[in-house]
Design a protein around this motif. Sequence first.
Motif, PDB file in Angstrom:
ATOM      1  N   GLU A  22       4.458  -7.224  -6.382  1.00 17.75           N
ATOM      2  CA  GLU A  22       5.485  -6.265  -6.280  1.00 17.75           C
ATOM      3  C   GLU A  22       6.044  -6.028  -7.559  1.00 17.75           C
ATOM      4  O   GLU A  22       6.540  -6.971  -8.230  1.00 17.75           O
ATOM      5  CB  GLU A  22       6.682  -6.989  -5.350  1.00 17.75           C
ATOM      6  CG  GLU A  22       6.119  -7.256  -3.775  1.00 17.75           C
ATOM      7  CD  GLU A  22       5.830  -5.925  -3.241  1.00 17.75           C
ATOM      8  OE1 GLU A  22       6.199  -4.743  -3.549  1.00 17.75           O
ATOM      9  OE2 GLU A  22       4.957  -6.034  -2.108  1.00 17.75           O
ATOM     10  N   ALA A  23       6.203  -4.717  -7.735  1.00 16.71           N
ATOM     11  CA  ALA A  23       6.743  -4.367  -9.134  1.00 16.71           C
ATOM     12  C   ALA A  23       8.025  -3.542  -8.504  1.00 16.71           C
ATOM     13  O   ALA A  23       8.051  -3.318  -7.537  1.00 16.71           O
ATOM     14  CB  ALA A  23       5.912  -3.444 -10.057  1.00 16.71           C
ATOM     15  N   ARG A  24       8.668  -2.986  -9.407  1.00 19.50           N
ATOM     16  CA  ARG A  24      10.125  -2.163  -9.194  1.00 19.50           C
ATOM     17  C   ARG A  24       9.599  -0.869  -8.327  1.00 19.50           C
ATOM     18  O   ARG A  24      10.059  -0.726  -7.162  1.00 19.50           O
ATOM     19  CB  ARG A  24      10.666  -1.766 -10.453  1.00 19.50           C
ATOM     20  CG  ARG A  24      12.082  -1.181 -10.068  1.00 19.50           C
ATOM     21  CD  ARG A  24      12.909  -0.716 -11.141  1.00 19.50           C
ATOM     22  NE  ARG A  24      12.303   0.786 -11.367  1.00 19.50           N
ATOM     23  CZ  ARG A  24      12.547   1.654 -12.536  1.00 19.50           C
ATOM     24  NH1 ARG A  24      13.043   0.984 -13.557  1.00 19.50           N
ATOM     25  NH2 ARG A  24      12.144   2.850 -12.549  1.00 19.50           N
ATOM     26  N   ASP A  25       8.686  -0.145  -8.718  1.00 13.80           N
ATOM     27  CA  ASP A  25       8.164   1.196  -7.873  1.00 13.80           C
ATOM     28  C   ASP A  25       6.915   1.183  -6.983  1.00 13.80           C
ATOM     29  O   ASP A  25       6.740   1.991  -6.628  1.00 13.80           O
ATOM     30  CB  ASP A  25       8.212   2.188  -8.934  1.00 13.80           C
ATOM     31  CG  ASP A  25       9.564   2.402  -9.572  1.00 13.80           C
ATOM     32  OD1 ASP A  25      10.602   2.244  -9.019  1.00 13.80           O
ATOM     33  OD2 ASP A  25       9.597   2.801 -10.913  1.00 13.80           O
ATOM     34  N   TYR A  26       6.110   0.061  -7.264  1.00 17.55           N
ATOM     35  CA  TYR A  26       5.179  -0.081  -6.554  1.00 17.55           C
ATOM     36  C   TYR A  26       4.530  -1.454  -6.144  1.00 17.55           C
ATOM     37  O   TYR A  26       5.048  -2.576  -6.725  1.00 17.55           O
ATOM     38  CB  TYR A  26       3.857   0.630  -7.427  1.00 17.55           C
ATOM     39  CG  TYR A  26       3.550  -0.009  -8.611  1.00 17.55           C
ATOM     40  CD1 TYR A  26       2.581  -1.157  -8.632  1.00 17.55           C
ATOM     41  CD2 TYR A  26       4.131   0.187  -9.738  1.00 17.55           C
ATOM     42  CE1 TYR A  26       2.342  -1.817  -9.848  1.00 17.55           C
ATOM     43  CE2 TYR A  26       3.901  -0.520 -11.039  1.00 17.55           C
ATOM     44  CZ  TYR A  26       3.079  -1.473 -10.946  1.00 17.55           C
ATOM     45  OH  TYR A  26       2.742  -2.070 -12.221  1.00 17.55           O
ATOM     46  N   SER A  27       3.502  -1.587  -5.279  1.00 16.14           N
ATOM     47  CA  SER A  27       2.941  -2.848  -5.223  1.00 16.14           C
ATOM     48  C   SER A  27       1.321  -2.824  -5.391  1.00 16.14           C
ATOM     49  O   SER A  27       0.785  -1.695  -5.670  1.00 16.14           O
ATOM     50  CB  SER A  27       2.903  -3.001  -3.590  1.00 16.14           C
ATOM     51  OG  SER A  27       3.927  -3.159  -2.735  1.00 16.14           O
ATOM     52  N   SER A  28       0.839  -3.709  -5.865  1.00 17.30           N
ATOM     53  CA  SER A  28      -0.473  -3.929  -6.496  1.00 17.30           C
ATOM     54  C   SER A  28      -1.290  -4.865  -5.665  1.00 17.30           C
ATOM     55  O   SER A  28      -0.683  -5.739  -4.876  1.00 17.30           O
ATOM     56  CB  SER A  28      -0.755  -4.272  -7.736  1.00 17.30           C
ATOM     57  OG  SER A  28      -0.328  -5.246  -8.258  1.00 17.30           O
ATOM     58  N   PHE A  29      -2.550  -4.641  -5.124  1.00 20.58           N
ATOM     59  CA  PHE A  29      -3.440  -5.403  -4.353  1.00 20.58           C
ATOM     60  C   PHE A  29      -4.487  -6.154  -5.181  1.00 20.58           C
ATOM     61  O   PHE A  29      -5.352  -5.376  -5.829  1.00 20.58           O
ATOM     62  CB  PHE A  29      -3.863  -4.758  -3.196  1.00 20.58           C
ATOM     63  CG  PHE A  29      -2.681  -4.165  -2.469  1.00 20.58           C
ATOM     64  CD1 PHE A  29      -1.806  -4.821  -1.753  1.00 20.58           C
ATOM     65  CD2 PHE A  29      -2.545  -2.655  -2.593  1.00 20.58           C
ATOM     66  CE1 PHE A  29      -0.739  -4.260  -0.963  1.00 20.58           C
ATOM     67  CE2 PHE A  29      -1.167  -2.336  -2.028  1.00 20.58           C
ATOM     68  CZ  PHE A  29      -0.501  -2.786  -1.207  1.00 20.58           C
ATOM     69  N   TYR A  38      -3.274   0.035  -5.293  1.00 26.04           N
ATOM     70  CA  TYR A  38      -1.677   0.287  -5.614  1.00 26.04           C
ATOM     71  C   TYR A  38      -1.065   0.928  -4.483  1.00 26.04           C
ATOM     72  O   TYR A  38      -1.993   1.967  -3.727  1.00 26.04           O
ATOM     73  CB  TYR A  38      -1.515   1.178  -6.795  1.00 26.04           C
ATOM     74  CG  TYR A  38      -1.961   0.240  -8.096  1.00 26.04           C
ATOM     75  CD1 TYR A  38      -1.294  -0.447  -8.946  1.00 26.04           C
ATOM     76  CD2 TYR A  38      -3.328   0.574  -8.693  1.00 26.04           C
ATOM     77  CE1 TYR A  38      -1.750  -1.162 -10.049  1.00 26.04           C
ATOM     78  CE2 TYR A  38      -3.813  -0.050  -9.635  1.00 26.04           C
ATOM     79  CZ  TYR A  38      -2.786  -0.811 -10.597  1.00 26.04           C
ATOM     80  OH  TYR A  38      -3.467  -1.316 -11.750  1.00 26.04           O
ATOM     81  N   PHE A  39      -0.053   0.780  -4.146  1.00 27.84           N
ATOM     82  CA  PHE A  39       0.822   1.584  -3.140  1.00 27.84           C
ATOM     83  C   PHE A  39       2.242   1.814  -3.724  1.00 27.84           C
ATOM     84  O   PHE A  39       2.982   1.185  -4.353  1.00 27.84           O
ATOM     85  CB  PHE A  39       1.037   0.898  -2.123  1.00 27.84           C
ATOM     86  CG  PHE A  39       1.921   1.624  -0.823  1.00 27.84           C
ATOM     87  CD1 PHE A  39       1.716   2.837  -0.621  1.00 27.84           C
ATOM     88  CD2 PHE A  39       3.133   1.136  -0.328  1.00 27.84           C
ATOM     89  CE1 PHE A  39       2.409   3.540   0.255  1.00 27.84           C
ATOM     90  CE2 PHE A  39       3.755   1.584   0.395  1.00 27.84           C
ATOM     91  CZ  PHE A  39       3.799   2.782   0.809  1.00 27.84           C
ATOM     92  N   TRP A  40       2.453   3.299  -3.718  1.00 26.71           N
ATOM     93  CA  TRP A  40       3.674   3.780  -4.467  1.00 26.71           C
ATOM     94  C   TRP A  40       4.493   4.140  -2.862  1.00 26.71           C
ATOM     95  O   TRP A  40       4.312   5.339  -2.527  1.00 26.71           O
ATOM     96  CB  TRP A  40       3.587   4.987  -5.385  1.00 26.71           C
ATOM     97  CG  TRP A  40       3.025   4.345  -6.539  1.00 26.71           C
ATOM     98  CD1 TRP A  40       3.500   3.822  -7.664  1.00 26.71           C
ATOM     99  CD2 TRP A  40       1.369   4.398  -6.983  1.00 26.71           C
ATOM    100  NE1 TRP A  40       2.860   3.759  -8.640  1.00 26.71           N
ATOM    101  CE2 TRP A  40       1.509   3.861  -8.133  1.00 26.71           C
ATOM    102  CE3 TRP A  40       0.334   4.734  -6.206  1.00 26.71           C
ATOM    103  CZ2 TRP A  40       0.267   3.871  -8.755  1.00 26.71           C
ATOM    104  CZ3 TRP A  40      -0.708   4.801  -6.867  1.00 26.71           C
ATOM    105  CH2 TRP A  40      -0.845   4.187  -8.148  1.00 26.71           C
ATOM    106  N   PRO A  41       5.513   3.790  -2.460  1.00 25.95           N
ATOM    107  CA  PRO A  41       6.128   4.132  -1.389  1.00 25.95           C
ATOM    108  C   PRO A  41       7.160   5.349  -1.702  1.00 25.95           C
ATOM    109  O   PRO A  41       7.053   6.281  -0.617  1.00 25.95           O
ATOM    110  CB  PRO A  41       7.233   2.909  -1.264  1.00 25.95           C
ATOM    111  CG  PRO A  41       6.899   1.763  -2.234  1.00 25.95           C
ATOM    112  CD  PRO A  41       5.910   2.260  -3.110  1.00 25.95           C
TER     113      PRO A  41
END
Length: 118
Positions: A22-29, A38-41
């Motif tokens: 988890e990062a501030r603005d996205y998740s990485s896989f 990556y996922f940017w909600p």
Amino acid sequence: MTVQVKKFEQLLGTLAEVQRSEARDYSSFSVRGKRFGYFWPRTRTVGLKQTVSEQLALVSERPDVFEVQFTAGGFGWVVVHLDGIDADELAELLYEAWRLSAPEDLVAEVPFTRIARA
């Protein structure tokens, strides 16, 4: 065509040995230390590792759904807008991204049919 975040998470959960960061603005896989997505909600977009030829084909075919993210290490990363894709197509792209990063022995244990049934 729209894929809900819950469905994306469900598809992701069918893949083996996925590590999420988890990062501030996205998740990485990643799988065994190799990044595949990556996922940017906020923007409801997913970045997925693909071959360069697949990246170019997707973007040229449907630029309203796909966009070039970057090219690195012989791979073409593509941004996928969840609001413009159906779950079956997303499952295929997600599996391919994972497969391009996973070791062969792990890929052999997790056939595409596992994610296709999710």
